[in-house]
Design an enzyme around this catalytic site. Structure first.
Site, PDB file in Angstrom:
ATOM      1  N   HIS A 188       3.323   2.061   2.103  1.00  0.00           N
ATOM      2  CA  HIS A 188       4.000   2.468   3.330  1.00  0.00           C
ATOM      3  C   HIS A 188       5.513   2.351   3.447  1.00  0.00           C
ATOM      4  CE1 HIS A 188       3.137  -1.570   5.076  1.00  0.00           C
ATOM      5  NE2 HIS A 188       4.280  -1.516   5.111  1.00  0.00           N
ATOM      6  N   ASP A 233       0.874  -1.103  -0.066  1.00  0.00           N
ATOM      7  CA  ASP A 233      -0.114  -0.023  -0.146  1.00  0.00           C
ATOM      8  C   ASP A 233       0.811   1.719   0.044  1.00  0.00           C
ATOM      9  OD1 ASP A 233       1.003   0.214   2.522  1.00  0.00           O
ATOM     10  OD2 ASP A 233      -1.079   0.164   3.595  1.00  0.00           O
TER      11      ASP A 233
HETATM   12  C1  F6R Z   1       9.419  -3.099   8.375  1.00  0.00           C
HETATM   13  C2  F6R Z   1       8.692  -2.071   7.619  1.00  0.00           C
HETATM   14  C3  F6R Z   1       7.768  -1.988   6.501  1.00  0.00           C
HETATM   15  C4  F6R Z   1       8.080  -3.130   5.630  1.00  0.00           C
HETATM   16  C5  F6R Z   1       7.153  -3.472   4.553  1.00  0.00           C
HETATM   17  C6  F6R Z   1       7.433  -4.520   3.602  1.00  0.00           C
HETATM   18  O1  F6R Z   1      10.328  -2.746   9.302  1.00  0.00           O
HETATM   19  O2  F6R Z   1       9.223  -0.861   8.076  1.00  0.00           O
HETATM   20  O3  F6R Z   1       7.884  -0.793   5.840  1.00  0.00           O
HETATM   21  O4  F6R Z   1       9.474  -2.872   4.918  1.00  0.00           O
HETATM   22  O5  F6R Z   1       5.879  -3.727   5.060  1.00  0.00           O
HETATM   23  O6  F6R Z   1       7.463  -5.608   4.297  1.00  0.00           O
HETATM   24  P1  F6R Z   1       8.100  -6.720   3.471  1.00  0.00           P
HETATM   25  O7  F6R Z   1       9.643  -6.719   3.474  1.00  0.00           O
HETATM   26  O8  F6R Z   1       7.962  -8.110   4.232  1.00  0.00           O
HETATM   27  O9  F6R Z   1       7.394  -7.078   2.153  1.00  0.00           O
END
Ligand code: F6R
Length: 259
Positions: free
Chosen positions: A137, A135
């Site tokens: 973030h 999304d």
């Molecule tokens: C985790 C964080 C999140 C992740 C994001 C992607 O510390 O800050 O922004 O980087 O949710 O997650 P993954 O890498 O599991 O796809």
């Protein structure tokens, strides 16, 4: 603009970013690392392990981006546990010098302020590793987050909780809240390195790098930072309009520049 590097796979991305971190630590033995959790940074941590053999890491400091609120810090999926398991122990860092947002603080309303103070007192983050949510973030700054936001409690979106359910037995176990560095906090790091892998991240990456700067896609905040490196595999980079330009720029980059 961000430097975008399109690599064949995660291992190449991990190696590229790990090389940069090792050269930072060699130059600055008390470097401050900004640590992300989730799946994305794992190839970086894996690549760091052999590269840090024989390097003095006893003074390296670290600050994690975020932490769940509402699960025990000893839970295997708390980010304190993940950072201990994936970063501190394998890399041999000094546990007292690596912090995660204190989501167990009885005064959660002001805990974020104290975390930001600690980052500032450490001299700021030298290199901030970032993943990106489907999304858009970064950290857990969900769509709508202020670009001026500081470390604070946020509510996770349904989409993020679904995405992260894979780490838990069911979505009901995924916490609803987190304590996350704000976009304003993240933008104070000296170098942002955002990684993304897989088709599922392609839209978020294209929006963050080439879309309008908007709080509706918090990752687009990276466009406001003077030093950003985005490292993606082919799938995550598949919606980038300027992909050929990025490839050409990287292929012709002088060696001394690093990333
Ligand atoms: C985790 C964080 C999140 C992740 C994001 C992607 O510390 O800050 O922004 O980087 O949710 O997650 P993954 O890498 O599991 O796809």
């Amino acid at each position: 603009m961000a430097e975008v590097i399109i690599v064949p796979d995660r291992a190449d991305a991990g190696a590229l970013v790990a090389d940069e971190i090792v050269s930072l630590i060699r130059r600055t033995p008390d470097a401050v690392l900004g640590l992300a959790t989730g799946s994305t940074p794992l190839p970086v941590y894996e690549a760091l392990r052999p590269r840090l053999q024989g390097v003095d890491v006893s003074r390296v400091r670290g600050f994690a981006l975020d932490e769940y609120v509402g699960i025990d810090l000893d839970h295997p999926e708390s980010y304190a546990s993940v950072i201990r398991r994936e970063v501190i122990e394998p890399l041999g860092l000094t546990p007292e010098l690596v912090r995660t947002p204190p989501a167990d603080d009885p005064d959660l309303a002001t805990a974020g302020e104290r975390y930001d103070d600690a980052i500032r007192e450490a001299g700021g983050v030298d290199i901030q590793i970032l993943g990106i949510g489907t999304d858009g973030h970064i950290g857990f700054n969900e769509p709508g987050s202020s670009f001026a936001s500081r470390t604070r409690v946020k509510t996770l979106t349904r989409q993020t909780r679904e995405d992260n359910a894979r780490f838990f037995d069911s979505i009901d176990e995924v916490p609803r809240h987190c304590l996350t560095q704000g976009l304003g906090t993240i933008l104070e790091a000296r170098h942002l390195v955002l990684l993304a892998f897989g088709e599922g991240k392609a839209a978020a990456v294209a929006g963050a790098v080439e879309g309008p700067v908007t709080s509706m896609l918090p990752g687009s905040a990276i466009q406001l930072h003077p030093r950003v490196t985005v490292v993606v595999d082919e799938a995550a980079g598949s919606r980038l309009a300027l992909a050929d330009y990025y490839r050409d720029a990287f292929a012709n980059k002088p060696d001394w520049q690093g990333i």
